[in-house]
Design a protein around this motif. Structure first.
Motif, PDB file in Angstrom:
ATOM      1  N   ASP A 100     -12.641 -12.483 -43.070  1.00  0.00           N
ATOM      2  CA  ASP A 100     -12.672 -14.045 -42.637  1.00  0.00           C
ATOM      3  C   ASP A 100     -10.968 -14.011 -42.825  1.00  0.00           C
ATOM      4  O   ASP A 100     -10.411 -13.832 -43.792  1.00  0.00           O
ATOM      5  N   PRO A 101     -10.672 -14.473 -41.559  1.00  0.00           N
ATOM      6  CA  PRO A 101      -9.149 -14.713 -41.392  1.00  0.00           C
ATOM      7  C   PRO A 101      -8.673 -15.761 -42.244  1.00  0.00           C
ATOM      8  O   PRO A 101      -7.421 -15.723 -42.523  1.00  0.00           O
ATOM      9  N   ARG A 102      -9.369 -16.682 -42.656  1.00  0.00           N
ATOM     10  CA  ARG A 102      -8.691 -17.546 -43.834  1.00  0.00           C
ATOM     11  C   ARG A 102      -8.465 -17.083 -45.015  1.00  0.00           C
ATOM     12  O   ARG A 102      -7.610 -17.849 -45.794  1.00  0.00           O
ATOM     13  N   ASP A 103      -8.832 -15.593 -45.341  1.00  0.00           N
ATOM     14  CA  ASP A 103      -8.471 -15.055 -46.547  1.00  0.00           C
ATOM     15  C   ASP A 103      -7.099 -14.331 -46.659  1.00  0.00           C
ATOM     16  O   ASP A 103      -6.755 -13.793 -47.697  1.00  0.00           O
ATOM     17  N   ARG A 104      -6.451 -14.422 -45.473  1.00  0.00           N
ATOM     18  CA  ARG A 104      -5.221 -13.761 -45.274  1.00  0.00           C
ATOM     19  C   ARG A 104      -4.094 -14.676 -45.058  1.00  0.00           C
ATOM     20  O   ARG A 104      -4.231 -15.843 -44.656  1.00  0.00           O
ATOM     21  N   PRO A 105      -3.023 -14.237 -45.644  1.00  0.00           N
ATOM     22  CA  PRO A 105      -1.769 -15.255 -45.545  1.00  0.00           C
ATOM     23  C   PRO A 105      -1.241 -15.051 -43.940  1.00  0.00           C
ATOM     24  O   PRO A 105      -1.147 -13.957 -43.549  1.00  0.00           O
ATOM     25  N   TYR A 106      -0.701 -16.247 -43.591  1.00  0.00           N
ATOM     26  CA  TYR A 106       0.045 -16.455 -42.204  1.00  0.00           C
ATOM     27  C   TYR A 106       1.135 -17.008 -42.549  1.00  0.00           C
ATOM     28  O   TYR A 106       1.380 -18.127 -43.225  1.00  0.00           O
ATOM     29  N   PRO A 107       2.174 -16.624 -41.694  1.00  0.00           N
ATOM     30  CA  PRO A 107       3.316 -17.434 -41.522  1.00  0.00           C
ATOM     31  C   PRO A 107       3.023 -18.879 -40.863  1.00  0.00           C
ATOM     32  O   PRO A 107       1.885 -18.983 -40.032  1.00  0.00           O
ATOM     33  N   ALA A 108       4.056 -19.791 -41.163  1.00  0.00           N
ATOM     34  CA  ALA A 108       3.754 -21.034 -40.418  1.00  0.00           C
ATOM     35  C   ALA A 108       3.945 -21.108 -38.730  1.00  0.00           C
ATOM     36  O   ALA A 108       3.108 -22.026 -38.171  1.00  0.00           O
ATOM     37  N   LEU A 109       4.665 -20.101 -38.489  1.00  0.00           N
ATOM     38  CA  LEU A 109       5.213 -19.931 -37.031  1.00  0.00           C
ATOM     39  C   LEU A 109       4.617 -18.727 -36.236  1.00  0.00           C
ATOM     40  O   LEU A 109       4.618 -17.592 -36.839  1.00  0.00           O
ATOM     41  N   LEU A 110       3.900 -18.801 -35.153  1.00  0.00           N
ATOM     42  CA  LEU A 110       3.653 -17.921 -34.203  1.00  0.00           C
ATOM     43  C   LEU A 110       4.456 -17.873 -32.919  1.00  0.00           C
ATOM     44  O   LEU A 110       4.567 -18.808 -32.438  1.00  0.00           O
ATOM     45  N   ARG A 111       5.124 -16.815 -32.773  1.00  0.00           N
ATOM     46  CA  ARG A 111       5.891 -16.535 -31.695  1.00  0.00           C
ATOM     47  C   ARG A 111       5.331 -15.882 -30.504  1.00  0.00           C
ATOM     48  O   ARG A 111       4.741 -14.850 -30.690  1.00  0.00           O
ATOM     49  N   VAL A 112       5.327 -16.464 -29.408  1.00  0.00           N
ATOM     50  CA  VAL A 112       4.564 -15.863 -28.286  1.00  0.00           C
ATOM     51  C   VAL A 112       5.947 -15.450 -27.342  1.00  0.00           C
ATOM     52  O   VAL A 112       6.599 -16.493 -26.888  1.00  0.00           O
ATOM     53  N   THR A 113       5.918 -14.213 -26.921  1.00  0.00           N
ATOM     54  CA  THR A 113       7.138 -13.839 -26.446  1.00  0.00           C
ATOM     55  C   THR A 113       6.856 -12.893 -24.937  1.00  0.00           C
ATOM     56  O   THR A 113       5.634 -12.335 -24.827  1.00  0.00           O
ATOM     57  N   VAL A 114       7.591 -12.883 -24.098  1.00  0.00           N
ATOM     58  CA  VAL A 114       7.571 -11.879 -23.008  1.00  0.00           C
ATOM     59  C   VAL A 114       8.759 -10.831 -23.124  1.00  0.00           C
ATOM     60  O   VAL A 114       9.976 -11.194 -23.270  1.00  0.00           O
ATOM     61  N   GLU A 115       8.502  -9.651 -23.175  1.00  0.00           N
ATOM     62  CA  GLU A 115       9.576  -8.456 -23.582  1.00  0.00           C
ATOM     63  C   GLU A 115       8.777  -7.117 -23.436  1.00  0.00           C
ATOM     64  O   GLU A 115       7.595  -7.108 -23.256  1.00  0.00           O
ATOM     65  N   SER A 116       9.800  -6.162 -23.070  1.00  0.00           N
ATOM     66  CA  SER A 116       9.361  -4.926 -22.818  1.00  0.00           C
ATOM     67  C   SER A 116       8.624  -4.259 -23.945  1.00  0.00           C
ATOM     68  O   SER A 116       8.979  -4.727 -25.144  1.00  0.00           O
ATOM     69  N   PHE A 117       8.054  -3.004 -23.856  1.00  0.00           N
ATOM     70  CA  PHE A 117       7.534  -2.247 -25.151  1.00  0.00           C
ATOM     71  C   PHE A 117       8.570  -1.871 -26.036  1.00  0.00           C
ATOM     72  O   PHE A 117       8.584  -2.046 -27.001  1.00  0.00           O
TER      73      PHE A 117
ATOM     74  N   ALA B 124      -8.423 -15.123 -28.444  1.00  0.00           N
ATOM     75  CA  ALA B 124      -8.740 -14.376 -29.902  1.00  0.00           C
ATOM     76  C   ALA B 124      -8.344 -12.822 -29.619  1.00  0.00           C
ATOM     77  O   ALA B 124      -7.924 -12.060 -30.551  1.00  0.00           O
ATOM     78  N   ASP B 125      -8.928 -12.331 -28.476  1.00  0.00           N
ATOM     79  CA  ASP B 125      -8.597 -10.820 -27.848  1.00  0.00           C
ATOM     80  C   ASP B 125      -7.081 -10.687 -27.723  1.00  0.00           C
ATOM     81  O   ASP B 125      -6.590  -9.534 -27.949  1.00  0.00           O
ATOM     82  N   HIS B 126      -6.343 -11.881 -27.431  1.00  0.00           N
ATOM     83  CA  HIS B 126      -5.057 -11.563 -27.375  1.00  0.00           C
ATOM     84  C   HIS B 126      -4.280 -11.883 -28.819  1.00  0.00           C
ATOM     85  O   HIS B 126      -3.017 -11.961 -28.762  1.00  0.00           O
ATOM     86  N   GLY B 127      -4.886 -12.194 -29.725  1.00  0.00           N
ATOM     87  CA  GLY B 127      -4.340 -12.620 -30.990  1.00  0.00           C
ATOM     88  C   GLY B 127      -3.722 -13.836 -31.357  1.00  0.00           C
ATOM     89  O   GLY B 127      -2.988 -14.227 -32.009  1.00  0.00           O
ATOM     90  N   LEU B 128      -4.175 -14.935 -30.484  1.00  0.00           N
ATOM     91  CA  LEU B 128      -3.460 -16.282 -30.331  1.00  0.00           C
ATOM     92  C   LEU B 128      -4.260 -17.035 -31.156  1.00  0.00           C
ATOM     93  O   LEU B 128      -3.906 -18.200 -31.534  1.00  0.00           O
ATOM     94  N   LEU B 129      -5.622 -16.544 -31.619  1.00  0.00           N
ATOM     95  CA  LEU B 129      -6.424 -17.421 -32.530  1.00  0.00           C
ATOM     96  C   LEU B 129      -7.314 -16.308 -33.222  1.00  0.00           C
ATOM     97  O   LEU B 129      -7.271 -15.421 -32.637  1.00  0.00           O
ATOM     98  N   PHE B 130      -8.298 -16.805 -34.111  1.00  0.00           N
ATOM     99  CA  PHE B 130      -9.089 -16.173 -34.756  1.00  0.00           C
ATOM    100  C   PHE B 130     -10.629 -16.767 -34.696  1.00  0.00           C
ATOM    101  O   PHE B 130     -10.705 -18.005 -34.748  1.00  0.00           O
ATOM    102  N   ILE B 131     -11.514 -16.057 -34.875  1.00  0.00           N
ATOM    103  CA  ILE B 131     -12.999 -16.492 -34.851  1.00  0.00           C
ATOM    104  C   ILE B 131     -13.469 -16.105 -36.144  1.00  0.00           C
ATOM    105  O   ILE B 131     -13.484 -15.306 -36.404  1.00  0.00           O
ATOM    106  N   ILE B 132     -14.034 -17.178 -36.787  1.00  0.00           N
ATOM    107  CA  ILE B 132     -14.742 -17.308 -38.041  1.00  0.00           C
ATOM    108  C   ILE B 132     -16.155 -17.287 -37.877  1.00  0.00           C
ATOM    109  O   ILE B 132     -16.851 -18.068 -36.983  1.00  0.00           O
ATOM    110  N   ASP B 133     -16.773 -16.153 -38.107  1.00  0.00           N
ATOM    111  CA  ASP B 133     -18.083 -16.032 -38.032  1.00  0.00           C
ATOM    112  C   ASP B 133     -19.115 -16.450 -39.252  1.00  0.00           C
ATOM    113  O   ASP B 133     -19.036 -15.910 -40.114  1.00  0.00           O
ATOM    114  N   GLU B 134     -19.936 -17.489 -38.858  1.00  0.00           N
ATOM    115  CA  GLU B 134     -20.427 -18.098 -39.757  1.00  0.00           C
ATOM    116  C   GLU B 134     -22.025 -18.315 -39.585  1.00  0.00           C
ATOM    117  O   GLU B 134     -22.451 -19.013 -38.913  1.00  0.00           O
ATOM    118  N   GLY B 135     -22.462 -16.883 -39.399  1.00  0.00           N
ATOM    119  CA  GLY B 135     -23.901 -16.961 -39.026  1.00  0.00           C
ATOM    120  C   GLY B 135     -24.086 -17.076 -37.474  1.00  0.00           C
ATOM    121  O   GLY B 135     -23.394 -16.421 -36.612  1.00  0.00           O
TER     122      GLY B 135
END
Length: 152
Positions: free
Chosen positions: A15-32, A111-122
């Motif tokens: 459950d992603p709610r059980d993990r700590p997250y920072p307040a900010l998500l940065r979405v960038t465009v940059e080389s590997f 979700a596949d790109h890590g921009l949100l999560f899915i909570i699976d409740e049945g």
């Protein structure tokens, strides 16, 4: 239910709610290479006790634009506005006055790109954004000899 191997990263069994997250998500465009250097710098800063934003990077502006359409940004904004977790994808579709299938597809893609999560409740799948803010960080600069355009 949690995975028997806990590496500290969200996975489909936790459950992603059980993990700590920072307040900010940065979405960038940059080389590997730049992304790798930034990740190593962030690890050092975290080891020194400095908090760091979460980062999702795209290789090109074109890739970012394919994922972050106006409708998907509207969906992310809605989830941030309601403090992260919706009751269901159906509830999001109803609130945004959109078709369930397209919202479901957008949630899955984000979700596949890590921009949100899915909570699976049945039977219910709840889209969840743990961040207070999402910062789009796109820099356009002149190319040095031998570099490829980030617009590709």
């Amino acid at each position: 239910m949690t995975n028997s191997i806990d590496n500290g990263w969200p996975d489909k069994y936790s459950d992603p709610r059980d993990r700590p997250y920072p307040a900010l998500l940065r979405v960038t465009v940059e080389s590997f290479e730049t992304m790798q250097e930034d990740a190593l710098d962030a690890v050092e800063k975290i080891a020194d006790g400095e908090s760091q934003p979460a980062v999702v990077s795209f290789a090109t502006v074109g890739n970012l634009r394919k994922i972050l359409t106006n409708r998907r940004i509207e969906l992310l904004q809605y989830l941030i506005d309601i403090d992260g977790a919706a009751e269901s994808i159906t509830a999001v579709a109803n609130e945004l006055e959109r078709d369930y299938r397209t919202v479901h597809d957008d949630v899955s893609l984000l979700a596949d790109h890590g921009l949100l999560f899915i909570i699976d409740e049945g039977q219910s799948k709840r889209p969840y954004v743990p961040y207070e803010r999402i910062h789009l960080d796109v820099e356009l600069a002149g190319l040095s000899a031998g570099e490829n355009s980030a617009l590709a």
